[in-house]
Enzyme design. Sequence first.
Site, PDB file in Angstrom:
ATOM      1  N   ASP A   1      55.116 108.185 130.367  1.00 33.39           N
ATOM      2  CA  ASP A   1      55.688 107.110 129.422  1.00 33.39           C
ATOM      3  C   ASP A   1      54.676 106.513 128.463  1.00 33.39           C
ATOM      4  OD1 ASP A   1      57.914 105.053 128.592  1.00 33.39           O
ATOM      5  OD2 ASP A   1      56.179 103.928 128.620  1.00 33.39           O
TER       6      ASP A   1
ATOM      7  N   LEU B   1      60.555  96.689 121.199  1.00 29.07           N
ATOM      8  CA  LEU B   1      59.654  95.874 120.450  1.00 29.07           C
ATOM      9  C   LEU B   1      58.999  96.639 119.301  1.00 29.07           C
ATOM     10  CD1 LEU B   1      57.431  93.452 120.997  1.00 29.07           C
ATOM     11  CD2 LEU B   1      56.129  95.018 122.105  1.00 29.07           C
TER      12      LEU B   1
ATOM     13  N   SER C   1      63.602  99.853 125.839  1.00 31.81           N
ATOM     14  CA  SER C   1      62.100  99.311 126.258  1.00 31.81           C
ATOM     15  C   SER C   1      62.571  97.683 126.234  1.00 31.81           C
ATOM     16  CB  SER C   1      61.455  99.522 124.802  1.00 31.81           C
ATOM     17  OG  SER C   1      60.038  98.955 125.126  1.00 31.81           O
ATOM     18  N   GLN C   2      61.863  97.048 125.439  1.00 33.21           N
ATOM     19  CA  GLN C   2      62.222  95.533 125.619  1.00 33.21           C
ATOM     20  C   GLN C   2      63.552  95.110 125.342  1.00 33.21           C
ATOM     21  OE1 GLN C   2      59.471  92.350 123.659  1.00 33.21           O
ATOM     22  NE2 GLN C   2      61.133  92.264 122.206  1.00 33.21           N
TER      23      GLN C   2
ATOM     24  N   HIS D   1      56.845 106.971 125.259  1.00 36.05           N
ATOM     25  CA  HIS D   1      57.501 105.981 125.234  1.00 36.05           C
ATOM     26  C   HIS D   1      58.109 106.094 124.247  1.00 36.05           C
ATOM     27  CE1 HIS D   1      58.926 101.975 126.357  1.00 36.05           C
ATOM     28  NE2 HIS D   1      58.706 101.525 124.988  1.00 36.05           N
TER      29      HIS D   1
END
Length: 301
Positions: free
Chosen positions: A227, A44, A110-111, A282
Amino acid sequence: MTSPHGANSKQAAMSTRLLLLLLAAAALLRAAQCYKPVIVVHGLFDSPGDMHILHNFINESHPGTNVTIIDLFDRTGSLKSLWSQVEGFKQAIYPIMQNAADGVHMICYSQGGLICRGIISTMNNHNVDTLVSLSAPLLGQYGDTDYLKWFFPKYVKTNLYRFCYSQFGQHVSICNYWNDPHHHDLYLSSNNYLAFLNNERDNPNATDWKNNFLRLHQLVLIGGPDDGVITPWQSSHFGFYNENETVLEMKKQLIYRKDTFGLKTMDARKAITTFTMTNVHHTEWHSNKTVFDKCIVKWLT
């Protein structure tokens, strides 16, 4: 004046150096041919430029590897619905797969991990050998993070379901995996991405999608408690909250116990490996050398 003997010696030395260079080039070419292509899908608000350190790690460890960081849905474009992103990424990835007789590896951050799940589940002829899921909200997201506050300044986690579980909300990527444990019925009836991937909603393609998921040879799940974005962080390992916001690990999840999309089957054949790494925020997963060396590099052969 150079003697014939001296000239012959120089020529022999040059020939030897040339031969060594050719042998080294041939060895490098053979090594590169042994490595499967690697496809990277960003997360993202990211773009391919954010993945350049990961690209360098791969080239340093496995010289000559064909690494493709897909340049689609960058920055705010990553907010588009996940199904639209899946279709776009599939079109870009398919030619790479066609040219890789021995298969490909995917690193999805991630996404991007959820996008890759969609690609693999809906692609009947995919040849993904190993999927490396790098801190991805695989069972969804439920938390007040900086990302959430930036994009939804008027909402907190307790009321975001009002937007996300609407028809309009499902056109926004974050809402495609918003998983409110206090409104699970609404999630099941309204979510048109994650709930279908998990086979939690009626889906006429469920059997095909499960078989496609099981075409994977290895599934590598990477995440950690520091994260700061994926909430709960155990979602990166297919864990998630129950209705009391107690985290249940993967094997206690209904989707695992019922083997709704093949997770239990894959685990039974010892094809799932999980890594828990501490002290990694993250935004650092794809640029952390320790994470790469301990969790990723061994799978990219």
